[in-house]
Design a protein around this motif. Structure first.
Motif, PDB file in Angstrom:
ATOM      1  N   ILE A  48       0.841  -1.207   0.000  1.00  0.00           N
ATOM      2  CA  ILE A  48       0.000   0.000   0.000  1.00  0.00           C
ATOM      3  C   ILE A  48       0.874   1.255   0.000  1.00  0.00           C
ATOM      4  CG2 ILE A  48      -1.625   1.356   1.390  1.00  0.00           C
ATOM      5  CD1 ILE A  48      -2.863  -1.288   2.319  1.00  0.00           C
ATOM      6  N   ALA A  49       1.949   1.244   0.800  1.00  0.00           N
ATOM      7  CA  ALA A  49       2.852   2.394   0.867  1.00  0.00           C
ATOM      8  C   ALA A  49       3.542   2.634  -0.477  1.00  0.00           C
ATOM      9  CB  ALA A  49       3.896   2.176   1.965  1.00  0.00           C
ATOM     10  N   ILE A  50       3.939   1.552  -1.144  1.00  0.00           N
ATOM     11  CA  ILE A  50       4.603   1.681  -2.445  1.00  0.00           C
ATOM     12  C   ILE A  50       3.625   2.194  -3.500  1.00  0.00           C
ATOM     13  CG2 ILE A  50       5.698   0.386  -4.321  1.00  0.00           C
ATOM     14  CD1 ILE A  50       6.911  -1.445  -2.175  1.00  0.00           C
ATOM     15  N   VAL A  51       2.401   1.658  -3.500  1.00  0.00           N
ATOM     16  CA  VAL A  51       1.384   2.112  -4.461  1.00  0.00           C
ATOM     17  C   VAL A  51       1.087   3.594  -4.259  1.00  0.00           C
ATOM     18  CG1 VAL A  51      -1.049   1.888  -5.119  1.00  0.00           C
ATOM     19  CG2 VAL A  51       0.346  -0.158  -4.763  1.00  0.00           C
ATOM     20  N   PHE A  52       1.008   4.025  -3.001  1.00  0.00           N
ATOM     21  CA  PHE A  52       0.778   5.444  -2.733  1.00  0.00           C
ATOM     22  C   PHE A  52       1.942   6.286  -3.260  1.00  0.00           C
ATOM     23  CE2 PHE A  52       1.345   9.247  -0.135  1.00  0.00           C
ATOM     24  CZ  PHE A  52       0.112   9.847  -0.303  1.00  0.00           C
ATOM     25  N   GLY A  53       3.177   5.799  -3.078  1.00  0.00           N
ATOM     26  CA  GLY A  53       4.339   6.516  -3.591  1.00  0.00           C
ATOM     27  C   GLY A  53       4.298   6.651  -5.103  1.00  0.00           C
ATOM     28  N   LEU A  54       3.860   5.591  -5.794  1.00  0.00           N
ATOM     29  CA  LEU A  54       3.719   5.652  -7.251  1.00  0.00           C
ATOM     30  C   LEU A  54       2.634   6.644  -7.648  1.00  0.00           C
ATOM     31  CD1 LEU A  54       4.034   1.849  -8.107  1.00  0.00           C
ATOM     32  CD2 LEU A  54       5.771   3.640  -8.371  1.00  0.00           C
ATOM     33  N   PHE A  64       8.828  14.936  -6.208  1.00  0.00           N
ATOM     34  CA  PHE A  64       8.072  14.683  -4.983  1.00  0.00           C
ATOM     35  C   PHE A  64       7.922  13.181  -4.719  1.00  0.00           C
ATOM     36  CE2 PHE A  64       6.345  18.958  -6.170  1.00  0.00           C
ATOM     37  CZ  PHE A  64       6.929  19.639  -5.111  1.00  0.00           C
ATOM     38  N   GLY A  65       7.835  12.395  -5.803  1.00  0.00           N
ATOM     39  CA  GLY A  65       7.791  10.941  -5.626  1.00  0.00           C
ATOM     40  C   GLY A  65       9.065  10.420  -4.986  1.00  0.00           C
ATOM     41  N   GLY A  66      10.215  10.926  -5.447  1.00  0.00           N
ATOM     42  CA  GLY A  66      11.493  10.530  -4.857  1.00  0.00           C
ATOM     43  C   GLY A  66      11.614  10.971  -3.409  1.00  0.00           C
ATOM     44  N   GLU A  67      11.115  12.178  -3.101  1.00  0.00           N
ATOM     45  CA  GLU A  67      11.157  12.664  -1.722  1.00  0.00           C
ATOM     46  C   GLU A  67      10.300  11.780  -0.808  1.00  0.00           C
ATOM     47  OE1 GLU A  67       9.985  16.739  -1.710  1.00  0.00           O
ATOM     48  OE2 GLU A  67      11.839  17.448  -2.670  1.00  0.00           O
ATOM     49  N   TYR A  68       9.141  11.358  -1.306  1.00  0.00           N
ATOM     50  CA  TYR A  68       8.288  10.479  -0.493  1.00  0.00           C
ATOM     51  C   TYR A  68       8.994   9.157  -0.191  1.00  0.00           C
ATOM     52  CZ  TYR A  68       4.908   6.848   0.543  1.00  0.00           C
ATOM     53  OH  TYR A  68       4.269   5.768   1.113  1.00  0.00           O
ATOM     54  N   PHE A 235       2.475   5.756   6.747  1.00  0.00           N
ATOM     55  CA  PHE A 235       2.656   4.453   6.107  1.00  0.00           C
ATOM     56  C   PHE A 235       3.830   3.685   6.705  1.00  0.00           C
ATOM     57  CE2 PHE A 235       0.207   6.505   2.601  1.00  0.00           C
ATOM     58  CZ  PHE A 235      -0.844   5.606   2.601  1.00  0.00           C
ATOM     59  N   ALA A 236       4.811   4.387   7.257  1.00  0.00           N
ATOM     60  CA  ALA A 236       5.906   3.701   7.939  1.00  0.00           C
ATOM     61  C   ALA A 236       5.422   3.068   9.245  1.00  0.00           C
ATOM     62  CB  ALA A 236       7.050   4.672   8.211  1.00  0.00           C
ATOM     63  N   LEU A 237       4.520   3.768   9.944  1.00  0.00           N
ATOM     64  CA  LEU A 237       3.980   3.233  11.195  1.00  0.00           C
ATOM     65  C   LEU A 237       2.967   2.120  10.947  1.00  0.00           C
ATOM     66  CD1 LEU A 237       3.443   6.547  13.214  1.00  0.00           C
ATOM     67  CD2 LEU A 237       5.119   4.765  13.689  1.00  0.00           C
ATOM     68  N   MET A 238       2.256   2.219   9.823  1.00  0.00           N
ATOM     69  CA  MET A 238       1.260   1.210   9.496  1.00  0.00           C
ATOM     70  C   MET A 238       1.954  -0.132   9.227  1.00  0.00           C
ATOM     71  SD  MET A 238      -1.797   1.889   6.815  1.00  0.00           S
ATOM     72  CE  MET A 238      -1.987   3.518   7.501  1.00  0.00           C
ATOM     73  N   GLY A 239       1.467  -1.161   9.811  1.00  0.00           N
ATOM     74  CA  GLY A 239       2.100  -2.461   9.650  1.00  0.00           C
ATOM     75  C   GLY A 239       3.242  -2.700  10.612  1.00  0.00           C
ATOM     76  N   LEU A 240       3.524  -1.694  11.471  1.00  0.00           N
ATOM     77  CA  LEU A 240       4.617  -1.850  12.432  1.00  0.00           C
ATOM     78  C   LEU A 240       4.305  -2.945  13.447  1.00  0.00           C
ATOM     79  CD1 LEU A 240       7.362  -0.601  13.181  1.00  0.00           C
ATOM     80  CD2 LEU A 240       6.152   0.956  14.712  1.00  0.00           C
ATOM     81  N   ARG A 241       3.014  -3.077  13.801  1.00  0.00           N
ATOM     82  CA  ARG A 241       2.603  -4.125  14.742  1.00  0.00           C
ATOM     83  C   ARG A 241       2.902  -5.504  14.168  1.00  0.00           C
ATOM     84  NH1 ARG A 241      -1.584  -7.242  14.735  1.00  0.00           N
ATOM     85  NH2 ARG A 241      -2.568  -6.069  13.048  1.00  0.00           N
TER      86      ARG A 241
END
Length: 339
Positions: A48-54, A64-68, A235-241
């Protein structure tokens, strides 16, 4: 980068919806997740995080994509270091495995809320005062040095911090030593007492504040867009659990992670100082004029961050494997001749 209010609202609603889904589908019924469950959902949230970055890349361009992506990778790496601290906290308070999911999810939601506040404050400060980049850069370099100094025995340093916080909290709360399922409060002899679960949540919340002090300046060193800062953190925190249960015993093998993170933080801190010099308005530096210094590009930043993480991870696993092999050889070695 032009982000409308409607895009902000939709993004926040989707992120909150994912956390609510996570709670009702996985956390509501206490259980210790299997490796398959943790691995599957870790992969889902990373996807999901990668798709959002794309999407960011397509909508607002490659810059901005590279910065994300640079911000996301950095925040994910810092989050893995957070997991090591969570392991120490869970062990110290002997949290039953089936209840760890709930306290982790609540802690992550608290972390996102507090980081949202730090992001808003940081954005306002940057817009008003360009010299804030000097402070951010100096703080990250200081944090990098601190990480290196504590890398000798991170467990001891973390336990000392937790013990001090626990003593402070117990001055204001009447506590009970036993868990009452996953409840934060229980009644004993008619008295309402805080359970160890509440203490764990407080410690994790306080720890999240310390993490935010590192992570927010770090990502502002990679992008000045509040929208990218917020989404990369979320998105970094999501899935941390799920990652916590997936990595499990692997965390103690990442012996060079703190050193790798210190290099990344020092690199970003240096980048911030160079940017501050380039945008300088302080009268006692170059007469208030901009200083002609090289600036570090986003592609170079992403390359350095990924390179450091790969090298430190591989080096950590190699060292851990050699340590295990050495212990096995010692255990299998025959005893010397008897006299």
């Amino acid at each position: 980068m032009d982000v409308s209010v409607s895009v902000w609202l939709i993004t926040v609603a989707v992120i909150l919806g994912l956390f609510v889904f996570d709670f009702f589908s996985h956390v509501r019924v206490p259980h210790a997740p299997s490796l398959k469950e943790s691995g599957t959902w870790s992969a889902v949230y990373i996807t999901i995080a990668i798709v959002f970055g794309l999407f960011v890349w397509w909508k607002w361009g490659s810059t901005f994509g590279g910065e994300y992506f640079a911000g996301y990778v950095t925040e994910k790496a810092l989050s893995v270091d957070n997991l090591f601290v969570f392991v120490i906290i869970m062990a110290k308070f002997a949290v039953p495995p089936e209840y760890q999911q709930k306290v982790l999810l609540l802690g992550i939601v608290m972390a996102l809320a507090m980081r949202g506040i730090f992001i808003a404050v940081g954005a306002a400060a940057i817009n008003a005062y360009s010299w804030v980049f000097y402070l951010f850069g100096a703080f990250l370099i200081f944090t990098a040095v601190k990480l290196v100094r504590e890398s000798d025995d991170p467990v001891e340093h973390e336990e000392q911090r937790e013990t001090r916080l626990e003593r402070f909290v117990k001055r204001f709360l009447r506590t009970h030593d036993s868990y009452d399922r996953d409840k934060l409060f229980t009644r004993v002899n008619g008295k309402r007492l805080a359970t160890p679960m509440l203490m764990v949540l407080i410690v994790i919340g306080f720890t999240d504040v310390l993490f935010a002090l590192d992570s927010i300046p770090a990502i502002y060193g990679l992008t000045s867009e509040p929208y990218l800062v917020f989404t990369a953190n979320a998105f970094a925190l999501m899935g941390l659990r799920q990652l916590y249960f997936l990595l499990g015993g692997l965390l103690d093998r990442l012996v060079y992670l703190s050193i790798g993170l210190s290099i990344i933080l020092a690199f970003i801190g240096t980048k911030l100082v160079l940017h501050a010099l380039h945008e300088n308005t302080l009268p006692f530096i170059n007469g208030g004029e901009h200083v002609s210094v090289p600036e570090i590009s986003t592609p170079l930043s992403l390359s350095v961050i990924l390179g450091v993480l790969v090298i430190t991870t591989v080096a950590s696993l190699v060292k851990s494997r050699r340590g295990v092999a050495g212990r096995e050889d010692s255990a299998q070695a025959p005893n010397g001749p008897k006299t």
